[in-house]
Motif scaffolding. Structure first.
Motif, PDB file in Angstrom:
ATOM      1  N   GLN A 159      47.304  31.307  46.879  1.00  0.00           N
ATOM      2  CA  GLN A 159      48.085  32.537  46.622  1.00  0.00           C
ATOM      3  C   GLN A 159      48.383  32.803  45.147  1.00  0.00           C
ATOM      4  O   GLN A 159      48.442  33.943  44.708  1.00  0.00           O
ATOM      5  N   PHE A 160      48.576  31.748  44.366  1.00  0.00           N
ATOM      6  CA  PHE A 160      48.981  31.948  42.963  1.00  0.00           C
ATOM      7  C   PHE A 160      47.773  32.090  42.029  1.00  0.00           C
ATOM      8  O   PHE A 160      47.942  32.294  40.833  1.00  0.00           O
ATOM      9  N   ILE A 161      46.580  31.974  42.587  1.00  0.00           N
ATOM     10  CA  ILE A 161      45.365  32.153  41.779  1.00  0.00           C
ATOM     11  C   ILE A 161      44.933  33.596  41.945  1.00  0.00           C
ATOM     12  O   ILE A 161      44.491  34.011  43.021  1.00  0.00           O
ATOM     13  N   ASN A 162      45.099  34.364  40.912  1.00  0.00           N
ATOM     14  CA  ASN A 162      44.932  35.814  41.046  1.00  0.00           C
ATOM     15  C   ASN A 162      44.393  36.388  39.735  1.00  0.00           C
ATOM     16  O   ASN A 162      44.955  36.134  38.674  1.00  0.00           O
ATOM     17  N   GLY A 163      43.309  37.134  39.830  1.00  0.00           N
ATOM     18  CA  GLY A 163      42.709  37.738  38.635  1.00  0.00           C
ATOM     19  C   GLY A 163      41.841  36.767  37.865  1.00  0.00           C
ATOM     20  O   GLY A 163      41.442  37.034  36.731  1.00  0.00           O
ATOM     21  N   SER A 164      41.519  35.645  38.493  1.00  0.00           N
ATOM     22  CA  SER A 164      40.776  34.622  37.751  1.00  0.00           C
ATOM     23  C   SER A 164      39.271  34.711  38.026  1.00  0.00           C
ATOM     24  O   SER A 164      38.829  35.418  38.935  1.00  0.00           O
ATOM     25  N   THR A 165      38.550  33.984  37.209  1.00  0.00           N
ATOM     26  CA  THR A 165      37.087  33.919  37.341  1.00  0.00           C
ATOM     27  C   THR A 165      36.695  32.459  37.431  1.00  0.00           C
ATOM     28  O   THR A 165      37.054  31.675  36.547  1.00  0.00           O
ATOM     29  N   ILE A 166      36.007  32.087  38.483  1.00  0.00           N
ATOM     30  CA  ILE A 166      35.463  30.725  38.556  1.00  0.00           C
ATOM     31  C   ILE A 166      33.996  30.793  38.163  1.00  0.00           C
ATOM     32  O   ILE A 166      33.210  31.520  38.761  1.00  0.00           O
ATOM     33  N   SER A 167      33.635  30.054  37.130  1.00  0.00           N
ATOM     34  CA  SER A 167      32.236  29.975  36.716  1.00  0.00           C
ATOM     35  C   SER A 167      31.609  28.750  37.358  1.00  0.00           C
ATOM     36  O   SER A 167      32.168  27.656  37.265  1.00  0.00           O
ATOM     37  N   ALA A 168      30.483  28.937  38.014  1.00  0.00           N
ATOM     38  CA  ALA A 168      29.765  27.802  38.620  1.00  0.00           C
ATOM     39  C   ALA A 168      28.317  27.912  38.165  1.00  0.00           C
ATOM     40  O   ALA A 168      27.507  28.592  38.800  1.00  0.00           O
ATOM     41  N   ASN A 169      28.031  27.293  37.005  1.00  0.00           N
ATOM     42  CA  ASN A 169      26.721  27.540  36.396  1.00  0.00           C
ATOM     43  C   ASN A 169      26.062  26.282  35.808  1.00  0.00           C
ATOM     44  O   ASN A 169      25.136  26.398  34.996  1.00  0.00           O
ATOM     45  N   GLY A 170      26.536  25.105  36.212  1.00  0.00           N
ATOM     46  CA  GLY A 170      25.906  23.864  35.733  1.00  0.00           C
ATOM     47  C   GLY A 170      26.095  23.627  34.250  1.00  0.00           C
ATOM     48  O   GLY A 170      25.344  22.872  33.633  1.00  0.00           O
TER      49      GLY A 170
END
Ligand code: CAA
Length: 240
Positions: free
Chosen positions: A224-235
């Motif tokens: 719930q508190f993670i909002n407006g974020s970007t998770i990068s998953a690119n090695g």
């Protein structure tokens, strides 16, 4: 808690992995597809996940399709805007058609997918909006002026929605996959693909399931508190 999830482009590639992972978390999942009836039928037969055909570039088709999903599967709590296409060409060769096709599907398609589910999320005081952006929206990419523009646009969408939804219990976040072993990346000429892989510190393409795990995390009640974020998953290929 079991919820209802909609995944656009959810019967193939990264989308299929996301649909399956959300189902494994106990959610009721509906997946959309644009044209490949055979792949969708096979996916439903294998997974038991219902598939719906519509073009995300059309607001009317999206709104009608979403109404059908809400009737048949349930009110949508989790929406994953994943459907996307490439029409790669160096800028001097890129046609207005290639520009518009990608903008209509990848960017307007996100509006068309999220807008119809947003009022219900606001009413029920819960929602998870997850947009599948791309490393190429973060760093740009040769021959992808159109695609990179849409994927950078996704980040603006989630950062704005995050502010609008927060008090209604809705979060909006983006996942930026790097180069993942899907048909889209396999369509890149082999020599170019090999040179891209040589620039990935992990030394390999990512797996669709590695993106799906980011999505199930963001979709959970616990985030719930993670909002407006970007998770990068690119090695390790690119850091913001
Ligand atoms: N950087 C610099 N130069 C590049 C380049 C790059 N990444 N890629 C190609 N070039 C150069 C070529 O070497 C060639 O140069 P020369 O003429 O001097 O030899 C020139 O650009 C290519 O010119 P062409 O006229 O031959 O190009 P084309 O019209 O045939 O187009 C292409 C070829 C579409 C660019 C093709 O190379 C391609 O598909 N490249 C990959 C683009 C890419 O990475 N797309 C990502 C797809 S995966 C995805 O989008 C998922 C995700 O989110 C990560």
């Amino acid at each position: 808690m079991a919820r209802t999830a909609l995944v656009t482009g959810g019967s193939r590639g990264i989308g299929a992995a996301i649909s399956k992972a959300l189902k494994a978390e106990g959610h009721n999942v509906a997946a959309t597809y644009a044209g490949n009836d055979e792949a969708a039928a096979k996916f439903t037969a294998e997974t038991g996940i219902k598939t719906y055909k519509w073009n995300v570039a059309s607001y009317e088709e999206s709104a009608a399709g979403i109404a059908r999903v809400e009737q048949e599967v349930g009110p949508i709590d989790i929406v994953v805007a994943n459907a996307g296409i490439t029409r790669d060409a160096p800028f001097h060769k890129m046609t207005p058609e290639q520009w518009h096709e990608v903008i209509d599907t990848n960017l307007t398609g996100v509006f068309n997918t999220v807008h119809p589910v947003w009022p219900g999320m606001r009413e029920r005081k819960f929602g998870r909006v997850i947009v599948i952006s791309s490393i190429n929206g973060q760093k740009g990419q040769f021959a992808q002026v159109n695609y990179a523009a849409t994927k950078a646009g996704d980040l603006g969408i989630v950062k704005s929605l995050a502010q609008e939804g927060a008090r209604a219990g809705i979060t909006a976040n983006a996942v930026c996959p790097g180069y993942i072993a899907t048909e889209m990346v396999m369509a890149v000429p082999e020599k170019v693909r090999e040179s891209i892989i040589s620039m990935i510190p992990a030394g390999r393409l990512g797996e669709p399931e590695e993106i799906a795990r980011c999505v199930t995390f963001l979709a959970s009640d616990d985030s719930q508190f993670i909002n407006g974020s970007t998770i990068s998953a690119n090695g390790g290929q690119f850091f913001v």
